[in-house]
Design a protein around this motif. Structure first.
Motif, short mmCIF file in Angstrom:
data_model
loop_
_atom_site.label_atom_id
_atom_site.label_comp_id
_atom_site.label_asym_id
_atom_site.label_seq_id
_atom_site.Cartn_x
_atom_site.Cartn_y
_atom_site.Cartn_z
N ARG A 6 0.86 -1.18 0.00
CA ARG A 6 0.00 0.00 0.00
C ARG A 6 0.90 1.23 0.00
O ARG A 6 1.80 1.34 0.84
CB ARG A 6 -0.90 0.02 1.24
N THR A 40 -4.49 3.21 -14.32
CA THR A 40 -4.64 3.24 -12.85
C THR A 40 -3.41 3.85 -12.20
O THR A 40 -3.53 4.63 -11.25
CB THR A 40 -4.87 1.82 -12.31
N ALA A 44 -3.29 7.21 -9.91
CA ALA A 44 -2.69 7.28 -8.58
C ALA A 44 -1.61 8.37 -8.54
O ALA A 44 -1.50 9.12 -7.56
CB ALA A 44 -2.09 5.93 -8.21
N ALA A 54 -2.53 3.55 -3.41
CA ALA A 54 -2.88 2.41 -4.25
C ALA A 54 -2.52 1.11 -3.55
O ALA A 54 -1.62 1.06 -2.70
CB ALA A 54 -2.14 2.50 -5.58
N ILE A 77 -3.30 -3.67 -9.55
CA ILE A 77 -3.18 -2.40 -8.86
C ILE A 77 -4.56 -1.75 -8.84
O ILE A 77 -5.29 -1.79 -9.85
CB ILE A 77 -2.13 -1.47 -9.50
N SER A 78 -4.93 -1.18 -7.70
CA SER A 78 -6.22 -0.51 -7.58
C SER A 78 -6.07 0.67 -6.64
O SER A 78 -5.19 0.69 -5.79
CB SER A 78 -7.29 -1.48 -7.06
N ILE A 79 -6.94 1.65 -6.83
CA ILE A 79 -6.94 2.83 -5.97
C ILE A 79 -7.60 2.46 -4.65
O ILE A 79 -8.69 1.88 -4.63
CB ILE A 79 -7.69 4.00 -6.62
#
Lengths: 202, 126
Positions: A6, A40, A44, A54, A77-79
């Motif tokens: 993170r 993505t 970020a 992220a 990967i994601s917000i």
């Protein structure tokens, strides 16, 4: 080795298709930008100054001192939600005794690990995420503002007990209960309370 | 005392999350012995109070929130001017007449009031 990280994307090199990730607590690491995750990562990066973080899953390389030195690959990967619980708890890991104008105990690393694990295992996805704050006693206080109710859960990271309190600022009604956060039944109980309070205001 | 005056409370950076303050900002710690320090907004601006707190007193503050004497009196919290040398705006919120539960309840009310009012200065990255 598989890693879940993170952090904030503080650097992007579009020519080399690499990015830099500043972990919430820990070192900065670099990694490749897979084409399918480009948008993505840019999102970020653009949100860096606004505090966007992220969640990155991939494989990492470690140095001879077993420290993560680089991301070898990025699978996902994601917000992160701004109230992502592990990220909030990671914010407390660098605290030292005396953090509150000379007083204040720092939350223990083991306690933060335990609480992060309990939230991961026991906190339902359909319940509002809490705002987390350190306490002068070295604990963590979770707070929710739900309609006219101010709700708090003061967690003792050593005993794993927590004081659940809510106050209705319109009626002055209030309630309190001591919970054992090693008991999943108590997690289910207060999650149901939060769910009920959240449903009332919708 | 002007019951609508703004009483400025400095917020430690650890007690801000996504712009929201914790009710602990208005809960005295044992060191406080039942009193919380605020600045009288009729004598100083929020920005000036932050500057005084961080530069003159050398303490950490992410910014300034406020409650009013009216909000304090609703919970039997006294508002006591406590001017000091070079610090005439210093004022105390007096929780000493309250039980533990009353302090807890009052802190939540004042925290909600301050969050609803919003930041009077900041928050700044510290």
């Amino acid at each position: 080795m598989e890693v879940t990280l993170r952090g904030a994307v503080f650097r992007v090199n579009q020519a080399r298709m690499t990015f830099g990730l500043q972990l919430v607590y820990g070192p900065e690491v670099a990694g490749p930008i897979p084409e399918q995750h480009y948008d993505t990562i840019i999102e970020a990066f653009n949100g860096y100054r606004a505090g966007v973080k992220a969640l990155v899953r991939g494989t990492g390389n470690y140095d001879h001192q077993s420290r993560l030195s680089r991301l070898e690959s990025v699978e996902q990967i994601s917000i992160l939600d701004p109230l992502d619980v592990p990220a909030q708890l990671d914010d407390f890991r660098g605290m030292r005794a005396g953090w509150l104008d000379g007083e204040g105990l720092a939350p223990s690393q083991a306690g933060l690990d335990w609480l992060a694990d309990r939230f991961d295992r026991c906190y339902p996805n359909d319940v509002p995420l809490p705002y987390l704050y350190p306490t002068p006693e070295g604990g963590v206080q979770a707070e929710w503002s739900l309609g006219s109710r101010e709700v708090s859960l003061n967690v003792n990271l050593s005993t794993h007990k927590a004081e659940w309190v809510w106050v209705d600022v319109l009626t002055d009604a209030e309630a309190e209960k001591t919970l054992n956060l090693d008991d999943v039944a108590d997690w289910n109980w207060f999650a149901a309370e939060l769910r009920r309070m959240a449903e009332v205001i919708q | 005392m002007n019951y609508a005056a703004r009483l400025y409370r400095q917020v430690h950076p650890g007690w801000v999350r996504e712009g929201r303050i914790t009710s602990q900002v208005f809960h005295p710690t044992p060191k406080d012995r039942g009193f919380l320090s605020v600045y009288d907004g009729d004598q100083i601006t929020a920005a000036e109070s932050w500057q005084h707190y961080t530069e003159v007193l050398g303490l950490m503050s992410a910014g300034v929130v406020a409650v009013t004497p009216a909000e304090c009196s609703q919970h039997q919290i006294g508002v006591v001017p406590d001017p000091r040398d070079l610090f005439p705006e210093h004022t105390l919120l007096d929780f000493t007449g309250l039980t533990g539960n009353q302090v807890r309840r009052a802190a939540r009310h004042l925290g909600r009031a301050a969050n609803n009012r919003g930041w009077l200065f900041g928050p700044v990255n510290v």
